[in-house]
Design a protein around this motif. Sequence first.
Motif, PDB file in Angstrom:
ATOM      1  N   LYS A  86      71.218  -6.243 102.307  1.00  0.00           N
ATOM      2  CA  LYS A  86      72.357  -5.386 102.911  1.00  0.00           C
ATOM      3  C   LYS A  86      72.478  -6.069 104.297  1.00  0.00           C
ATOM      4  N   LYS A  87      73.939  -6.100 104.518  1.00  0.00           N
ATOM      5  CA  LYS A  87      74.495  -6.700 106.149  1.00  0.00           C
ATOM      6  C   LYS A  87      74.717  -5.367 106.983  1.00  0.00           C
ATOM      7  N   GLY A  88      74.896  -5.638 108.215  1.00  0.00           N
ATOM      8  CA  GLY A  88      75.273  -4.364 109.067  1.00  0.00           C
ATOM      9  C   GLY A  88      74.111  -3.358 109.160  1.00  0.00           C
ATOM     10  N   VAL A  89      73.134  -3.344 108.796  1.00  0.00           N
ATOM     11  CA  VAL A  89      72.118  -2.335 108.801  1.00  0.00           C
ATOM     12  C   VAL A  89      71.527  -2.181 110.344  1.00  0.00           C
ATOM     13  N   VAL A  90      71.534  -1.044 110.805  1.00  0.00           N
ATOM     14  CA  VAL A  90      70.860  -0.614 112.103  1.00  0.00           C
ATOM     15  C   VAL A  90      69.746  -0.453 112.006  1.00  0.00           C
ATOM     16  N   GLY A 144      60.149   1.836 106.032  1.00  0.00           N
ATOM     17  CA  GLY A 144      60.385   1.482 107.182  1.00  0.00           C
ATOM     18  C   GLY A 144      61.761   0.234 107.147  1.00  0.00           C
ATOM     19  N   ILE A 145      61.667  -0.473 106.067  1.00  0.00           N
ATOM     20  CA  ILE A 145      62.702  -1.670 105.832  1.00  0.00           C
ATOM     21  C   ILE A 145      63.627  -1.696 104.814  1.00  0.00           C
ATOM     22  N   GLY A 146      63.214  -0.569 103.677  1.00  0.00           N
ATOM     23  CA  GLY A 146      63.994  -0.462 102.663  1.00  0.00           C
ATOM     24  C   GLY A 146      65.448  -0.338 102.774  1.00  0.00           C
ATOM     25  N   GLY A 147      65.860   0.213 104.046  1.00  0.00           N
ATOM     26  CA  GLY A 147      67.199   0.460 104.150  1.00  0.00           C
ATOM     27  C   GLY A 147      67.901  -0.865 104.348  1.00  0.00           C
ATOM     28  N   GLY A 148      67.394  -2.022 104.528  1.00  0.00           N
ATOM     29  CA  GLY A 148      67.835  -3.073 104.462  1.00  0.00           C
ATOM     30  C   GLY A 148      68.057  -4.119 103.244  1.00  0.00           C
ATOM     31  N   PHE A 149      67.476  -3.432 102.113  1.00  0.00           N
ATOM     32  CA  PHE A 149      68.021  -3.755 100.757  1.00  0.00           C
ATOM     33  C   PHE A 149      68.549  -2.688  99.808  1.00  0.00           C
ATOM     34  N   ALA A 203      71.243  -7.907 118.584  1.00  0.00           N
ATOM     35  CA  ALA A 203      70.410  -8.971 118.310  1.00  0.00           C
ATOM     36  C   ALA A 203      69.363  -8.456 117.557  1.00  0.00           C
ATOM     37  N   VAL A 204      68.981  -7.286 117.807  1.00  0.00           N
ATOM     38  CA  VAL A 204      67.732  -6.879 116.919  1.00  0.00           C
ATOM     39  C   VAL A 204      68.007  -6.669 115.663  1.00  0.00           C
ATOM     40  N   ASN A 205      69.289  -6.014 115.593  1.00  0.00           N
ATOM     41  CA  ASN A 205      69.883  -5.844 114.056  1.00  0.00           C
ATOM     42  C   ASN A 205      70.200  -7.004 113.323  1.00  0.00           C
ATOM     43  N   TYR A 206      70.471  -8.196 114.072  1.00  0.00           N
ATOM     44  CA  TYR A 206      70.754  -9.358 113.442  1.00  0.00           C
ATOM     45  C   TYR A 206      69.392 -10.300 113.133  1.00  0.00           C
ATOM     46  N   ARG A 207      68.621  -9.907 114.216  1.00  0.00           N
ATOM     47  CA  ARG A 207      67.256 -10.603 113.895  1.00  0.00           C
ATOM     48  C   ARG A 207      66.467 -10.218 112.518  1.00  0.00           C
ATOM     49  N   ALA A 208      66.685  -8.826 112.505  1.00  0.00           N
ATOM     50  CA  ALA A 208      66.052  -8.275 111.286  1.00  0.00           C
ATOM     51  C   ALA A 208      66.629  -8.330 110.018  1.00  0.00           C
ATOM     52  N   TYR A 209      68.008  -8.687 110.015  1.00  0.00           N
ATOM     53  CA  TYR A 209      68.835  -9.156 108.959  1.00  0.00           C
ATOM     54  C   TYR A 209      68.208 -10.518 108.458  1.00  0.00           C
ATOM     55  N   ALA A 210      68.031 -11.398 109.621  1.00  0.00           N
ATOM     56  CA  ALA A 210      67.874 -12.738 109.238  1.00  0.00           C
ATOM     57  C   ALA A 210      66.572 -12.619 108.530  1.00  0.00           C
TER      58      ALA A 210
END
Length: 331
Positions: A11-15, A320-325, A287-294
């Motif tokens: 997922k993109k745009g995840v805070v 912890g990171i499931g919101g990014g998928f 920057a934190v959000n983008y680096r986590a996405y990368a």
Amino acid sequence: MNTPYGHIKVKKGVVVNLQQFRQTLGAYCMVMGGNAAKLLQRQAKLFCEDMQDYTFPTSPDGSFGQDGRSRSAQRNGTDRVRSQIEGIFMPLAYVGAGAILKHNSESIFAAWIGAKKKIPDPKIPDWLLNGSLYGPAKGKSLWTRFSEWEYAKKQSGVSSRIDLSTYYKGDIKGIHERTRGGNKVSTYFEKMKDASESGKLSVIGDTGTEILAYSKRVERRVGELKSAWYAAGNTLGRFKSAAWIKGNQWGTGILINQLSNSTLPSVTVGNSKQGLHTASIDWYKYAVNYRAYAMRVEMYNRLVKTGNADMLFHLASHHGIGGGFQISLPP
């Protein structure tokens, strides 16, 4: 990737907050394998590069966070600095007659006439521009005639932001620093915007040369905030930057390198002007959000390439990171 558990994608745009960022970093080291210290070093370096892009100035022509090292970004910064400075200062020659009369100072009036004579289009009557300050021996002085001039009297009743008390003091640097709130980066732009819209216009110099010279001195500092991230990250590996950033170092970059600790390797990077441990500034958060996405994209690509559906599902469903998928369950 299609898995027995459903279709999984990044997922993109995840805070993310700092705890979730650290969890993502831990998962990254686990998925990518190899030397954890080297993986941490690489991500710290990339984060510093990201912060160069997300820290003002950025390019008005590109996407936010993608073009912060270009000449266009530099020009955007110098243009904004110049605009802000011009928004809080005014040369005496361009002050209106009403404000001069309202200030009620013959010495300021005399200086104003002198300043008007230095510009090509003074916009005052010839009797005023070319008249003798002291007038004829038995007549009215120029100040008296000016005080009786109906146009000036009418204009003096109009509300004005002009502060003529600063003319003889000439403390342009002090006024600018007080207006912007010192070196508080978090409130700098807000304070300068408020001052230019509704604050005082401090009168400095006669024709604007002093204001322009000061503006150019300040413009040379554009890139200082970015340069701290170069200072913090350039020793961690091959570093992407720009000459106008590298040559403008301010001494505020922070690097605490404990990667050689075999038990618990770590590295801390920061900028003492933007904050070290607290991601409270918007640039920092982006920057934190983008680096986590990368990192999520890198992990996803690795697991897809190796066909490790079980690990990918575990990763995507981790709190912890499931919101990014995103997991789309099979029909």
